[in-house]
Design a protein around this motif. Structure first.
Motif, PDB file in Angstrom:
ATOM      1  N   GLY A  31       0.784  -0.981  -0.159  1.00 48.17           N
ATOM      2  CA  GLY A  31      -0.342  -0.029   0.277  1.00 48.17           C
ATOM      3  C   GLY A  31       0.800   1.453   0.000  1.00 48.17           C
ATOM      4  O   GLY A  31       0.469   1.870   0.003  1.00 48.17           O
ATOM      5  N   THR A  32       1.970   1.092  -1.021  1.00 44.86           N
ATOM      6  CA  THR A  32       2.807   2.436  -0.347  1.00 44.86           C
ATOM      7  C   THR A  32       2.478   3.014  -1.594  1.00 44.86           C
ATOM      8  O   THR A  32       3.812   4.150  -2.263  1.00 44.86           O
ATOM      9  N   ARG A  33       2.471   2.628  -3.255  1.00 43.54           N
ATOM     10  CA  ARG A  33       3.058   2.890  -4.565  1.00 43.54           C
ATOM     11  C   ARG A  33       1.093   2.687  -4.930  1.00 43.54           C
ATOM     12  O   ARG A  33       0.495   2.419  -4.942  1.00 43.54           O
ATOM     13  N   TYR A  34       1.503   3.979  -6.003  1.00 45.39           N
ATOM     14  CA  TYR A  34       0.456   3.863  -6.682  1.00 45.39           C
ATOM     15  C   TYR A  34      -1.123   4.170  -6.294  1.00 45.39           C
ATOM     16  O   TYR A  34      -1.093   4.842  -5.261  1.00 45.39           O
ATOM     17  N   PHE A  35      -2.244   3.139  -6.815  1.00 49.88           N
ATOM     18  CA  PHE A  35      -2.771   3.151  -6.521  1.00 49.88           C
ATOM     19  C   PHE A  35      -3.235   2.348  -5.408  1.00 49.88           C
ATOM     20  O   PHE A  35      -4.262   3.030  -4.305  1.00 49.88           O
ATOM     21  N   GLY A  36      -2.040   1.551  -4.095  1.00 50.65           N
ATOM     22  CA  GLY A  36      -2.145   1.584  -2.716  1.00 50.65           C
ATOM     23  C   GLY A  36      -1.986   2.471  -2.075  1.00 50.65           C
ATOM     24  O   GLY A  36      -2.892   3.131  -1.350  1.00 50.65           O
ATOM     25  N   ARG A  37      -1.746   3.770  -2.253  1.00 49.39           N
ATOM     26  CA  ARG A  37      -1.614   4.984  -1.489  1.00 49.39           C
ATOM     27  C   ARG A  37      -2.676   5.789  -1.193  1.00 49.39           C
ATOM     28  O   ARG A  37      -3.225   6.125  -0.374  1.00 49.39           O
ATOM     29  N   HIS A  38      -3.521   5.735  -3.459  1.00 49.30           N
ATOM     30  CA  HIS A  38      -4.630   5.937  -2.557  1.00 49.30           C
ATOM     31  C   HIS A  38      -5.764   5.448  -2.174  1.00 49.30           C
ATOM     32  O   HIS A  38      -7.603   5.986  -1.010  1.00 49.30           O
ATOM     33  N   LEU A  39      -5.661   3.681  -1.860  1.00 49.20           N
ATOM     34  CA  LEU A  39      -6.342   2.703  -1.082  1.00 49.20           C
ATOM     35  C   LEU A  39      -6.512   2.868   0.348  1.00 49.20           C
ATOM     36  O   LEU A  39      -7.439   2.958   1.387  1.00 49.20           O
ATOM     37  N   VAL A  40      -5.088   3.213   0.983  1.00 47.41           N
ATOM     38  CA  VAL A  40      -5.364   3.675   2.430  1.00 47.41           C
ATOM     39  C   VAL A  40      -5.536   5.047   2.727  1.00 47.41           C
ATOM     40  O   VAL A  40      -6.523   5.629   3.386  1.00 47.41           O
ATOM     41  N   ALA A  41      -5.772   5.969   1.288  1.00 47.28           N
ATOM     42  CA  ALA A  41      -6.123   7.197   1.771  1.00 47.28           C
ATOM     43  C   ALA A  41      -7.797   6.811   2.433  1.00 47.28           C
ATOM     44  O   ALA A  41      -8.287   8.183   2.913  1.00 47.28           O
ATOM     45  N   LEU A  42      -8.566   6.212   1.412  1.00 49.08           N
ATOM     46  CA  LEU A  42      -9.391   6.176   1.337  1.00 49.08           C
ATOM     47  C   LEU A  42     -10.076   5.441   2.092  1.00 49.08           C
ATOM     48  O   LEU A  42     -11.338   6.515   2.919  1.00 49.08           O
ATOM     49  N   LEU A  43      -9.449   4.847   2.927  1.00 52.58           N
ATOM     50  CA  LEU A  43      -9.868   4.214   4.155  1.00 52.58           C
ATOM     51  C   LEU A  43      -9.597   4.521   5.081  1.00 52.58           C
ATOM     52  O   LEU A  43     -10.994   5.113   5.859  1.00 52.58           O
ATOM     53  N   ARG A  44      -8.540   5.672   5.159  1.00 49.66           N
ATOM     54  CA  ARG A  44      -8.874   6.343   6.627  1.00 49.66           C
ATOM     55  C   ARG A  44      -9.500   7.441   6.364  1.00 49.66           C
ATOM     56  O   ARG A  44     -10.009   8.016   7.439  1.00 49.66           O
ATOM     57  N   THR A 117      -5.419  -8.491  -3.637  1.00 52.02           N
ATOM     58  CA  THR A 117      -4.773  -7.521  -5.366  1.00 52.02           C
ATOM     59  C   THR A 117      -4.589  -9.019  -6.780  1.00 52.02           C
ATOM     60  O   THR A 117      -3.340  -8.817  -5.998  1.00 52.02           O
ATOM     61  N   SER A 118      -5.278  -8.886  -7.220  1.00 52.04           N
ATOM     62  CA  SER A 118      -4.742  -9.301  -8.025  1.00 52.04           C
ATOM     63  C   SER A 118      -4.497  -9.832  -9.341  1.00 52.04           C
ATOM     64  O   SER A 118      -5.330  -7.871  -8.926  1.00 52.04           O
ATOM     65  N   THR A 119      -4.893  -9.724 -10.746  1.00 54.91           N
ATOM     66  CA  THR A 119      -4.336  -9.095 -12.036  1.00 54.91           C
ATOM     67  C   THR A 119      -5.222 -10.259 -13.003  1.00 54.91           C
ATOM     68  O   THR A 119      -5.494 -11.368 -12.833  1.00 54.91           O
ATOM     69  N   MET A 120      -5.225  -8.973 -14.153  1.00 53.60           N
ATOM     70  CA  MET A 120      -5.923  -9.679 -15.201  1.00 53.60           C
ATOM     71  C   MET A 120      -4.788 -10.909 -15.828  1.00 53.60           C
ATOM     72  O   MET A 120      -4.955 -11.203 -16.914  1.00 53.60           O
ATOM     73  N   GLU A 121      -3.320 -11.015 -15.817  1.00 48.09           N
ATOM     74  CA  GLU A 121      -2.672 -11.599 -16.166  1.00 48.09           C
ATOM     75  C   GLU A 121      -2.674 -13.006 -15.689  1.00 48.09           C
ATOM     76  O   GLU A 121      -2.412 -14.578 -16.108  1.00 48.09           O
ATOM     77  N   VAL A 122      -3.591 -13.675 -14.260  1.00 44.34           N
ATOM     78  CA  VAL A 122      -3.450 -14.323 -14.788  1.00 44.34           C
ATOM     79  C   VAL A 122      -4.947 -15.498 -16.239  1.00 44.34           C
ATOM     80  O   VAL A 122      -4.808 -16.574 -16.030  1.00 44.34           O
ATOM     81  N   VAL A 238      -8.664  -0.221 -16.691  1.00 41.27           N
ATOM     82  CA  VAL A 238      -8.813   0.309 -15.307  1.00 41.27           C
ATOM     83  C   VAL A 238      -8.190   1.868 -14.740  1.00 41.27           C
ATOM     84  O   VAL A 238      -7.448   1.615 -14.483  1.00 41.27           O
ATOM     85  N   ARG A 239      -8.688   2.739 -14.647  1.00 40.28           N
ATOM     86  CA  ARG A 239      -8.635   3.571 -13.588  1.00 40.28           C
ATOM     87  C   ARG A 239      -7.784   3.699 -12.494  1.00 40.28           C
ATOM     88  O   ARG A 239      -8.452   3.033 -11.448  1.00 40.28           O
ATOM     89  N   HIS A 240      -6.754   4.284 -12.402  1.00 39.81           N
ATOM     90  CA  HIS A 240      -6.117   3.538 -11.085  1.00 39.81           C
ATOM     91  C   HIS A 240      -6.867   4.181  -9.280  1.00 39.81           C
ATOM     92  O   HIS A 240      -6.894   3.159  -8.680  1.00 39.81           O
ATOM     93  N   GLU A 241      -7.615   5.480 -10.030  1.00 37.40           N
ATOM     94  CA  GLU A 241      -8.243   5.375  -8.584  1.00 37.40           C
ATOM     95  C   GLU A 241      -9.450   4.365  -8.681  1.00 37.40           C
ATOM     96  O   GLU A 241      -9.907   4.436  -7.325  1.00 37.40           O
ATOM     97  N   GLU A 242     -10.071   3.950  -9.257  1.00 35.46           N
ATOM     98  CA  GLU A 242     -11.063   3.047  -9.647  1.00 35.46           C
ATOM     99  C   GLU A 242     -10.904   1.445  -8.808  1.00 35.46           C
ATOM    100  O   GLU A 242     -11.896   0.726  -8.518  1.00 35.46           O
ATOM    101  N   ILE A 243      -9.990   1.004  -9.574  1.00 36.09           N
ATOM    102  CA  ILE A 243      -9.599   0.014  -9.147  1.00 36.09           C
ATOM    103  C   ILE A 243      -8.996   0.092  -7.451  1.00 36.09           C
ATOM    104  O   ILE A 243      -9.186  -0.861  -6.082  1.00 36.09           O
ATOM    105  N   ALA A 244      -8.740   0.976  -6.841  1.00 33.23           N
ATOM    106  CA  ALA A 244      -8.967   1.462  -5.321  1.00 33.23           C
ATOM    107  C   ALA A 244     -10.190   1.384  -4.940  1.00 33.23           C
ATOM    108  O   ALA A 244     -10.516   0.631  -3.834  1.00 33.23           O
TER     109      ALA A 244
END
Length: 353
Positions: A31-44, A117-122, A238-244
């Protein structure tokens, strides 16, 4: 579980639902990079008590608890967590079945809900012959069923270099995610689990450390030809904010199993290049892809995701044309300011967290 399947241990599929419960206390691994940062902020910012669990590569934001630990070290992680419990855990950096084994043991009595958090690469058919693919039909979650997927814990999961030598980089990433989901699903899981299979994440400007969209914008802006396959196949974004936002929603929901997260409209590498060219007021140029020499998101195989299950669960993703132009504008601004070297090879494995 070596050379076995999760279904052999479980006997039933995990795609069901459980009672709803609101996550007041959430642990976020990574949760320290890219949309992970947005995820943490959303929750907080929603009033959730957030605990960030990582090795300390970046300081936690204000108002967030911090547990400093290596998630691969079961004994150290257990000790660092102390007596903490959570209503849900969101695991942003679960890449291997070995890590999933540790997670099952460490968090078994600490949380009733675990979201990966998984990925479409599967779904990438180039990385496994077991992927159920039908050309022309977007991938549903059933194309890779964790309950059926074989797990081999004897592979060198703790040695990334050896794993890449064994599989190749793309397959190592995709297979690690598939087998990690399979471990979470195996037997009688100690918690309700869900995996959010993210499409290729775009947007965020300088937050996007992968450089993939900047590669396109920089090439088109400079008039360099984009290397694409002869018949490039569509993929999902997918938009980075929307995956968070989706991860927060799934953590708060009762859904169990995998769910695809993407804008509904697929797009191929030529379509993306033309959109960028239109934004920049120029023309895109192309050259044939040769082997590994191709632009990010140029695929020679069918590769979009079906999002009907996400819709049925109440997850909503904006249409591609409503957010991608702004993401392109952000990337173009970075490319023209030389903040990203467009000639450098961007990351291609989808580690967007």
């Amino acid at each position: 579980m070596s050379h076995s399947t999760a279904r052999e241990a479980a006997g039933t599929n995990t795609a069901g639902t459980t009672a709803n419960r609101a996550p007041h206390r959430v642990g976020v691994i990574g949760g320290t990079r890219y949309f992970g940062r947005h995820l943490v902020a959303l929750l907080r910012d929603a009033g959730t008590e957030v605990t960030l669990i990582n090795r300390g590569s970046a300081p936690p934001p204000p108002g967030v608890d911090h547990v400093l630990a290596d998630r691969d070290d079961e004994e150290a992680l257990t000790a660092a967590l102390g007596d903490r419990t959570f209503d849900a855990v969101i695991d942003q950096v679960l890449y291997t079945p070995a890590q999933a084994v540790v997670a099952r043991r460490v968090f078994a009595d600490r949380t009733p809900r675990y979201v990966m958090t998984s990925t479409m690469e599967v779904y990438d058919p180039a990385t496994s012959p077991l992927v159920r693919t039908t050309p022309g039909v977007p991938f549903t979650e059933e194309a890779v069923d964790p309950v059926d997927w074989p797990v081999d814990l004897d592979l060198p999961w703790h040695d990334p270099a050896a794993l890449v030598r064994h599989f190749g980089e793309a397959t190592a990433y995709a297979e690690g995610k598939r087998q990690a989901e399979a471990v979470l699903a195996a037997g009688r899981p100690p918690f309700d689990w869900a995996s959010v299979r993210s499409a290729h994440v775009l947007g965020g400007g300088a937050l996007d450390f992968t450089g993939r969209l900047a590669h396109f914008t920089g090439a088109v802006a400079a008039g360099r030809p984009v290397a694409v396959h002869e018949r490039p196949q569509p993929t999902s974004f997918v938009r980075h904010e929307e995956i968070a936002t989706a991860l927060v929603a799934v953590a708060a929901s009762s859904s169990v199993g995998a769910v695809n997260a993407a804008s509904a409209e697929p797009l191929d590498a030529v379509g993306l290049s033309e959109l960028i060219a239109g934004q920049l007021g120029t023309a895109a140029r192309y050259r044939p892809a040769e082997g590994a020499d191709h632009a990010p998101f140029s695929f020679d195989r069918w590769y979009p995701m079906d999002t009907r299950r996400a819709g049925a669960l109440g997850l909503s993703f904006s249409p591609l044309d409503s957010w991608l132009p702004a993401a392109v504008a952000e990337a173009a601004a970075i490319a023209t300011s030389s903040a990203v070297e467009a000639t450098e090879a961007p990351e291609t494995t989808g580690k967007d967290v």
